[in-house]
Design a protein around this motif. Structure first.
Motif, PDB file in Angstrom:
ATOM      1  N   VAL A  23      -4.344  13.062   6.657  1.00 36.27           N
ATOM      2  CA  VAL A  23      -5.110  11.856   6.346  1.00 36.27           C
ATOM      3  C   VAL A  23      -4.387  10.679   6.980  1.00 36.27           C
ATOM      4  CG1 VAL A  23      -5.876  10.281   4.537  1.00 36.27           C
ATOM      5  CG2 VAL A  23      -6.021  12.757   4.188  1.00 36.27           C
ATOM      6  N   VAL A  24      -5.098   9.902   7.785  1.00 33.83           N
ATOM      7  CA  VAL A  24      -4.512   8.740   8.455  1.00 33.83           C
ATOM      8  C   VAL A  24      -4.972   7.476   7.742  1.00 33.83           C
ATOM      9  CG1 VAL A  24      -4.312   7.456  10.613  1.00 33.83           C
ATOM     10  CG2 VAL A  24      -4.453   9.960  10.661  1.00 33.83           C
ATOM     11  N   THR A  25      -4.026   6.650   7.356  1.00 33.42           N
ATOM     12  CA  THR A  25      -4.329   5.388   6.666  1.00 33.42           C
ATOM     13  C   THR A  25      -3.929   4.220   7.563  1.00 33.42           C
ATOM     14  OG1 THR A  25      -2.150   5.294   5.612  1.00 33.42           O
ATOM     15  CG2 THR A  25      -3.908   6.450   4.435  1.00 33.42           C
ATOM     16  N   GLU A  26      -4.419   3.056   7.212  1.00 35.51           N
ATOM     17  CA  GLU A  26      -4.010   1.867   7.950  1.00 35.51           C
ATOM     18  C   GLU A  26      -2.523   1.611   7.725  1.00 35.51           C
ATOM     19  OE1 GLU A  26      -5.616  -0.088  10.175  1.00 35.51           O
ATOM     20  OE2 GLU A  26      -7.147   1.489  10.026  1.00 35.51           O
ATOM     21  N   ARG A  27      -1.902   1.002   8.692  1.00 39.73           N
ATOM     22  CA  ARG A  27      -0.469   0.773   8.667  1.00 39.73           C
ATOM     23  C   ARG A  27      -0.050  -0.018   7.430  1.00 39.73           C
ATOM     24  NH1 ARG A  27       2.546  -2.231  13.653  1.00 39.73           N
ATOM     25  NH2 ARG A  27       2.394  -4.069  12.328  1.00 39.73           N
ATOM     26  N   GLY A  28       0.881   0.569   6.673  1.00 44.94           N
ATOM     27  CA  GLY A  28       1.427  -0.118   5.509  1.00 44.94           C
ATOM     28  C   GLY A  28       0.502  -0.233   4.316  1.00 44.94           C
ATOM     29  N   ASP A  29      -0.626   0.479   4.319  1.00 44.24           N
ATOM     30  CA  ASP A  29      -1.596   0.392   3.222  1.00 44.24           C
ATOM     31  C   ASP A  29      -1.174   1.331   2.090  1.00 44.24           C
ATOM     32  OD1 ASP A  29      -3.769   0.343   1.502  1.00 44.24           O
ATOM     33  OD2 ASP A  29      -5.251   0.272   3.114  1.00 44.24           O
ATOM     34  N   VAL A  30      -0.381   0.816   1.183  1.00 44.41           N
ATOM     35  CA  VAL A  30       0.179   1.638   0.101  1.00 44.41           C
ATOM     36  C   VAL A  30      -0.921   2.148  -0.817  1.00 44.41           C
ATOM     37  CG1 VAL A  30       1.782   1.675  -1.843  1.00 44.41           C
ATOM     38  CG2 VAL A  30       2.357   0.374   0.220  1.00 44.41           C
ATOM     39  N   ASP A  31      -1.926   1.324  -1.109  1.00 41.67           N
ATOM     40  CA  ASP A  31      -3.013   1.747  -1.997  1.00 41.67           C
ATOM     41  C   ASP A  31      -3.786   2.918  -1.396  1.00 41.67           C
ATOM     42  OD1 ASP A  31      -2.374  -0.151  -3.886  1.00 41.67           O
ATOM     43  OD2 ASP A  31      -3.786  -1.641  -3.116  1.00 41.67           O
ATOM     44  N   ALA A  32      -4.018   2.870  -0.080  1.00 38.92           N
ATOM     45  CA  ALA A  32      -4.748   3.965   0.573  1.00 38.92           C
ATOM     46  C   ALA A  32      -3.931   5.250   0.519  1.00 38.92           C
ATOM     47  CB  ALA A  32      -5.053   3.593   2.025  1.00 38.92           C
ATOM     48  N   ILE A  33      -2.637   5.123   0.652  1.00 43.07           N
ATOM     49  CA  ILE A  33      -1.773   6.308   0.561  1.00 43.07           C
ATOM     50  C   ILE A  33      -1.790   6.873  -0.856  1.00 43.07           C
ATOM     51  CG2 ILE A  33       0.643   7.044   0.646  1.00 43.07           C
ATOM     52  CD1 ILE A  33       0.944   5.148   3.070  1.00 43.07           C
ATOM     53  N   ARG A  34      -1.769   6.006  -1.840  1.00 43.61           N
ATOM     54  CA  ARG A  34      -1.859   6.473  -3.223  1.00 43.61           C
ATOM     55  C   ARG A  34      -3.167   7.224  -3.462  1.00 43.61           C
ATOM     56  NH1 ARG A  34       1.413   5.069  -7.345  1.00 43.61           N
ATOM     57  NH2 ARG A  34       3.118   3.585  -6.942  1.00 43.61           N
ATOM     58  N   ARG A  35      -4.248   6.685  -2.933  1.00 44.73           N
ATOM     59  CA  ARG A  35      -5.541   7.343  -3.139  1.00 44.73           C
ATOM     60  C   ARG A  35      -5.555   8.716  -2.468  1.00 44.73           C
ATOM     61  NH1 ARG A  35      -7.423   2.043  -2.153  1.00 44.73           N
ATOM     62  NH2 ARG A  35      -7.890   2.542   0.034  1.00 44.73           N
ATOM     63  N   ALA A  36      -5.010   8.807  -1.275  1.00 44.33           N
ATOM     64  CA  ALA A  36      -4.988  10.086  -0.564  1.00 44.33           C
ATOM     65  C   ALA A  36      -4.158  11.119  -1.323  1.00 44.33           C
ATOM     66  CB  ALA A  36      -4.437   9.891   0.851  1.00 44.33           C
ATOM     67  N   LEU A  37      -3.036  10.680  -1.865  1.00 48.63           N
ATOM     68  CA  LEU A  37      -2.175  11.600  -2.606  1.00 48.63           C
ATOM     69  C   LEU A  37      -2.800  11.995  -3.944  1.00 48.63           C
ATOM     70  CD1 LEU A  37       1.327   9.941  -1.994  1.00 48.63           C
ATOM     71  CD2 LEU A  37       0.433  12.027  -0.931  1.00 48.63           C
TER      72      LEU A  37
END
Length: 382
Positions: free
Chosen positions: A144-158
């Motif tokens: 899953v590729v998220t926008e650079r530095g987007d912590v919320d998007a990374i949380r959602r993916a995890l």
């Protein structure tokens, strides 16, 4: 009937023509040992590649071990010098262990593919280095590729995963523009959701953190569980090679599973000796990173750019042909600067990438800034 066979690689001519038409053809710059040009295109941030102690250590290593390591490190390619450097590097970074690869690219590919595979999830951001991207592709994990530095998007993916394991990969300093990733927040997200965080510190060691120990150390996360550091000896340490640092268990796993370690000839002795000596210089002079950042501020102010968070000053030109012309303008005046075009950067953002060194005099920084400013004006970028 006679069959006429055409060259199956004839398509390369058309491809080359298309690349040239887009202004994206590349020709390696051949440097001469006698050149007097000021080099602001390299990643030799601390100027250690020509430090007398570093050169002497490389020469001594060749005398002791020969020119090459002669085999994979799992055969006879591991010397005592490799182990000594790894131990010192781990101590410097605040980790239990470290493992040296023959390049930073191979360190990243090896670490990613050894830590994630089929049935796993990798979350990567759009600023990840090509070696991390290729590691993701080779791993066969879901990515899953998220926008650079987007912590919320990374949380959602995890949080939305059903895979057994998850790995988050990021650069700590993005190589193109020198901006710093939110490492503390990324670690918090990974830790909260049971994922491992891999941080590429290639452009941070020697530049940020206490004594140049990197952004991870700056965030107080040295040796934290579930955190893997990768990096290089080819930038601030002025030599060659890559490394992965973390727990002793991680080192053992990489030795058993990282194909780019198992099937590659070990880093040559000269590079090991030089990198270890450079680390010694950095340990002995922990103010070097501060000197570097002061030089960066001086250059950025002189060239009219915002002060970056690392040693990289990124100056957007836009058009790739114009960017090449601006770099050529500088080169004709004995100044080497980086020229980055797609696919290294997004379309429309071709740029000059200037990397400042700690060993440059303030007067030199002002004079080269004037040349860069002239170059940008000459191509209409100012």
């Amino acid at each position: 009937m006679t069959t006429v066979h055409t060259d199956p690689l004839s398509w390369l001519d058309d491809e080359a023509a298309a690349i040239a038409a887009a202004g994206l053809h590349r020709t390696p710059l051949v440097r001469s040992a006698s050149s007097t040009a000021i080099n602001l295109a390299s990643n030799d941030y601390l100027g250690l590649s020509r430090h007398p102690a570093v050169i002497a250590a490389a020469q001594a290593a060749v005398g002791a071990w020969g020119a090459g390591s002669t085999s994979s490190r799992l055969v006879v390619g591991t010397t005592a010098a490799h182990i000594d450097f790894e131990d010192d590097l781990a101590d410097f970074l605040g980790t239990e262990a470290a493992l040296v690869f023959s390049s930073g690219y191979l360190a990243n590919v090896g670490a990613v593919t050894a830590l994630a595979g089929r049935g796993d999830l990798i979350v990567s951001d759009t600023g990840a280095h090509a070696s991390l991207i290729d590691g993701c592709r080779l791993s066969r994990a879901r990515v899953v590729v998220t926008e650079r530095g987007d912590v919320d998007a990374i949380r959602r993916a995890l949080a939305g995963r059903d895979e057994r394991r998850a790995l988050v990969v990021t650069d700590s300093i993005y190589s193109i523009d020198g901006e710093v990733a939110p490492i503390a927040e990324l670690y918090g997200a990974a830790h909260d959701l049971g994922a491992t965080l891999l941080v590429d510190e290639a452009h941070a060691v020697g530049v940020r953190g206490p004594g140049g120990r990197g952004v991870v150390a700056e965030c107080g996360l040295s040796g934290a569980p579930g955190l893997v550091i990768t990096g290089v000896a080819s930038k601030s340490l002025g030599a060659q090679g890559g490394f992965v640092a973390g727990s002793a268990a991680l080192r053992g796993h990489l030795i058993d599973r990282a194909r780019s370690f198992i099937f590659d000839t070990g880093l040559n002795p000269a590079a090991v000796g030089a990198a270890h000596a450079a680390l010694g210089v950095l340990r002995a002079d922990p103010e070097l990173p501060n000197t570097l950042r002061s030089s960066v501020r001086a250059f950025a102010e002189a060239v009219g750019a915002h002060t970056p968070q690392s040693a990289v000053v990124s100056l957007i030109v836009g058009d790739p042909v114009a960017a090449v012309a601006a770099a050529a303008y500088c080169r004709d005046r004995d100044l080497l600067v980086g020229c980055f075009r797609p696919p290294s950067v997004p379309a429309g953002t071709s740029r000059l990438r200037v990397t400042v060194r700690a060993d440059l005099e303030p007067t030199t920084l002002v004079s080269v800034a004037a040349v860069v400013d002239e170059a940008l004006r000459a191509v209409g970028a100012r």
